[in-house]
Design a protein around this motif. Structure first.
Motif, PDB file in Angstrom:
ATOM      1  N   ARG A  78       0.768  -1.336   0.030  1.00  0.00           N
ATOM      2  CA  ARG A  78       0.000   0.002   0.006  1.00  0.00           C
ATOM      3  C   ARG A  78       0.898   1.142   0.008  1.00  0.00           C
ATOM      4  O   ARG A  78       1.881   1.300   0.503  1.00  0.00           O
ATOM      5  CB  ARG A  78      -0.971  -0.212   1.302  1.00  0.00           C
ATOM      6  CG  ARG A  78      -1.924  -1.054   1.332  1.00  0.00           C
ATOM      7  CD  ARG A  78      -2.564  -0.936   2.374  1.00  0.00           C
ATOM      8  NE  ARG A  78      -3.561  -1.928   2.731  1.00  0.00           N
ATOM      9  CZ  ARG A  78      -4.726  -2.191   3.315  1.00  0.00           C
ATOM     10  NH1 ARG A  78      -4.717  -1.166   4.501  1.00  0.00           N
ATOM     11  NH2 ARG A  78      -5.407  -3.182   3.399  1.00  0.00           N
ATOM     12  N   THR A  79       0.233   2.318  -0.596  1.00  0.00           N
ATOM     13  CA  THR A  79       1.040   3.517  -0.596  1.00  0.00           C
ATOM     14  C   THR A  79       0.608   4.383   0.440  1.00  0.00           C
ATOM     15  O   THR A  79       1.085   5.521   0.555  1.00  0.00           O
ATOM     16  CB  THR A  79       1.319   3.827  -1.862  1.00  0.00           C
ATOM     17  OG1 THR A  79      -0.107   4.179  -2.580  1.00  0.00           O
ATOM     18  CG2 THR A  79       1.795   3.290  -3.057  1.00  0.00           C
ATOM     19  N   THR A  80      -0.406   4.311   0.800  1.00  0.00           N
ATOM     20  CA  THR A  80      -1.553   4.982   1.957  1.00  0.00           C
ATOM     21  C   THR A  80      -1.760   4.215   2.944  1.00  0.00           C
ATOM     22  O   THR A  80      -1.909   3.135   2.977  1.00  0.00           O
ATOM     23  CB  THR A  80      -2.643   5.635   1.151  1.00  0.00           C
ATOM     24  OG1 THR A  80      -3.424   4.765   0.818  1.00  0.00           O
ATOM     25  CG2 THR A  80      -2.228   6.602   0.061  1.00  0.00           C
TER      26      THR A  80
END
Length: 85
Positions: A78-80
């Motif tokens: 995940r990037t968030t």
């Protein structure tokens, strides 16, 4: 060495590779099957290290391995942060 195998406990394949040895010589080794990739430490109980003691419900045949479904790929990271953190 106790638990040294001449075939895989899970699929009975005769090709076994030594992956690691204990820092203290002769205490344990980590072995891996060349067919089903099962890994075990030679110091584990016989139900994990010997074919005749391995649970029948977990034993594999070459046909089981050949017809096994593909293992799903690991999704990208995940990037968030999850849940809006």
């Amino acid at each position: 060495m106790p638990g040294t195998a001449d075939s895989c406990p899970r699929c009975a394949h005769p090709v076994i590779e030594r992956l690691f040895s204990s820092p203290v010589p002769g205490v344990w080794e980590v072995l891996q099957c060349g067919q089903c990739l099962y890994c075990w430490r030679t110091s584990e109980p016989t139900r994990r290290t010997r074919r005749d003691a391995y649970p029948d419900s977990f034993k594999l045949t070459p046909d089981d391995i050949h017809h096994a479904p593909e293992v799903p790929a690991v999704p990208p990271l995940r990037t968030t942060p999850p849940f809006g953190s």
